[in-house]
Design a protein around this motif. Sequence first.
Motif, PDB file in Angstrom:
ATOM      1  N   ASP A 168       6.695  -5.647 -10.488  1.00  0.00           N
ATOM      2  CA  ASP A 168       6.484  -6.985 -11.020  1.00  0.00           C
ATOM      3  C   ASP A 168       6.325  -8.029  -9.916  1.00  0.00           C
ATOM      4  N   THR A 169       6.916  -7.787  -8.762  1.00  0.00           N
ATOM      5  CA  THR A 169       6.916  -8.785  -7.696  1.00  0.00           C
ATOM      6  C   THR A 169       5.562  -8.882  -6.995  1.00  0.00           C
ATOM      7  N   LEU A 170       5.126 -10.116  -6.776  1.00  0.00           N
ATOM      8  CA  LEU A 170       3.940 -10.402  -5.982  1.00  0.00           C
ATOM      9  C   LEU A 170       4.434 -10.868  -4.609  1.00  0.00           C
ATOM     10  N   PHE A 171       4.247 -10.035  -3.605  1.00  0.00           N
ATOM     11  CA  PHE A 171       4.802 -10.282  -2.280  1.00  0.00           C
ATOM     12  C   PHE A 171       3.904 -11.189  -1.453  1.00  0.00           C
ATOM     13  N   ALA A 172       4.517 -12.058  -0.651  1.00  0.00           N
ATOM     14  CA  ALA A 172       3.752 -12.958   0.200  1.00  0.00           C
ATOM     15  C   ALA A 172       3.294 -12.268   1.479  1.00  0.00           C
ATOM     16  N   ALA A 173       3.968 -11.191   1.870  1.00  0.00           N
ATOM     17  CA  ALA A 173       3.602 -10.423   3.066  1.00  0.00           C
ATOM     18  C   ALA A 173       3.660  -8.939   2.730  1.00  0.00           C
ATOM     19  N   PRO A 174       2.898  -8.123   3.428  1.00  0.00           N
ATOM     20  CA  PRO A 174       2.977  -6.678   3.200  1.00  0.00           C
ATOM     21  C   PRO A 174       4.402  -6.188   3.410  1.00  0.00           C
ATOM     22  N   VAL A 175       4.855  -5.268   2.570  1.00  0.00           N
ATOM     23  CA  VAL A 175       6.233  -4.792   2.675  1.00  0.00           C
ATOM     24  C   VAL A 175       6.413  -3.938   3.931  1.00  0.00           C
ATOM     25  N   SER A 176       7.617  -3.954   4.460  1.00  0.00           N
ATOM     26  CA  SER A 176       7.873  -3.355   5.770  1.00  0.00           C
ATOM     27  C   SER A 176       7.649  -1.855   5.802  1.00  0.00           C
ATOM     28  N   ASN A 177       7.986  -1.147   4.710  1.00  0.00           N
ATOM     29  CA  ASN A 177       7.824   0.314   4.769  1.00  0.00           C
ATOM     30  C   ASN A 177       6.358   0.727   4.792  1.00  0.00           C
ATOM     31  N   VAL A 178       5.484  -0.097   4.217  1.00  0.00           N
ATOM     32  CA  VAL A 178       4.051   0.179   4.297  1.00  0.00           C
ATOM     33  C   VAL A 178       3.555  -0.050   5.719  1.00  0.00           C
ATOM     34  N   VAL A 179       3.910  -1.181   6.287  1.00  0.00           N
ATOM     35  CA  VAL A 179       3.471  -1.503   7.646  1.00  0.00           C
ATOM     36  C   VAL A 179       3.980  -0.468   8.645  1.00  0.00           C
ATOM     37  N   SER A 180       5.237  -0.064   8.513  1.00  0.00           N
ATOM     38  CA  SER A 180       5.811   0.896   9.462  1.00  0.00           C
ATOM     39  C   SER A 180       5.112   2.242   9.391  1.00  0.00           C
ATOM     40  N   LYS A 181       4.724   2.674   8.198  1.00  0.00           N
ATOM     41  CA  LYS A 181       3.998   3.949   8.074  1.00  0.00           C
ATOM     42  C   LYS A 181       2.624   3.855   8.719  1.00  0.00           C
ATOM     43  N   LEU A 182       1.923   2.747   8.484  1.00  0.00           N
ATOM     44  CA  LEU A 182       0.589   2.586   9.060  1.00  0.00           C
ATOM     45  C   LEU A 182       0.656   2.523  10.586  1.00  0.00           C
ATOM     46  N   LYS A 183       1.716   1.929  11.112  1.00  0.00           N
ATOM     47  CA  LYS A 183       1.860   1.804  12.559  1.00  0.00           C
ATOM     48  C   LYS A 183       2.351   3.098  13.209  1.00  0.00           C
ATOM     49  N   LYS A 184       2.963   3.950  12.423  1.00  0.00           N
ATOM     50  CA  LYS A 184       3.602   5.150  12.965  1.00  0.00           C
ATOM     51  C   LYS A 184       2.605   6.235  13.340  1.00  0.00           C
ATOM     52  N   TYR A 185       1.511   6.346  12.575  1.00  0.00           N
ATOM     53  CA  TYR A 185       0.621   7.494  12.732  1.00  0.00           C
ATOM     54  C   TYR A 185      -0.727   7.110  13.330  1.00  0.00           C
ATOM     55  N   ASP A 186      -1.267   8.029  14.122  1.00  0.00           N
ATOM     56  CA  ASP A 186      -2.580   7.829  14.727  1.00  0.00           C
ATOM     57  C   ASP A 186      -3.698   8.502  13.947  1.00  0.00           C
ATOM     58  N   SER A 187      -3.328   9.403  13.041  1.00  0.00           N
ATOM     59  CA  SER A 187      -4.366  10.084  12.255  1.00  0.00           C
ATOM     60  C   SER A 187      -4.033  10.020  10.777  1.00  0.00           C
TER      61      SER A 187
END
Length: 204
Positions: A168-187
Motif C-alpha cells: 500500500d505504501t508509495l515510497f519517496a525513495a527506492p527501498v534499501s534492500n532493492v538498492v543493496s541487491k542491485l549494487k551487490k552484483y555485477d551480473s
Amino acid sequence: MNPESKNLDDYLISDAIVDWKTPHVRQTALELTRSIPDEVDKARCLYEWVRDTIPHTNDAGLEIVTCTASEVLHHGTGICFSKSHLLAAFLRAVNIPAGFCYQVLRFNPPVNNELVLHGLNGIYLSSLGKWIQVDARGNTRGINAQFSIVNEQLAFPMEDSAGEFIYDTLFAAPVSNVVSKLKKYDSRRELWLDLPKAFENKNA
C-alpha cells in the motif's frame, strides 16, 4: 496507494539513485517533453519512452546490472527496479512528483512458490489532483502495461491465492534492500539467484 510523506517535495528529490540533476538525465527529460505543454501528456511521454526505449535487461539477454537513473540511461538497459529509478528521475526533472511502488509476485517460472519483488512507479498529477500507478518494465512476451489515468494497467496481474499483492505504501525513495541487491552484483545471472524478497509488513 498511501504516500509515506504528505510533502510532495519529497517526491521531487534528486539523490544518489534518482539522480535527475545529472546533466544527461535532466537534459534528456527536457528534450523529450520540450514541445509538450500538458502535464499528463508529459508524464505519458516519459513513461512510454522508458517502457519502450530502455529494454529490460533480462529480455535483452544482457548481463550488466544498472541501478541509478544515470546508469540506466547511459547503458540503455535495466531491470524493473532500475527502470523505475530512471522514470522517477525523468518525471522529477520536469517537476512531476514520482515515487516507488512494490509488487510481490511468484518467481517466473515458479520455483518452490518463491515470492520476489517487482518495482513500479506512482506518479502525482497535480492537474488531476491524484496519484496514478504505472509499470515501465517493458511490454514483451504478452505483457501489455499502459499509462492510464482511469483504469490501472500494470505488467502483471495478481493472484491473491498465490500470495501476490502490491504494498500500500508509495515510497519517496527506492527501498534499501532493492538498492543493496542491485549494487551487490555485477551480473544479472548472479542477481537472479538472489532477487529482493517481500518485506515483513504487507502494509509497509
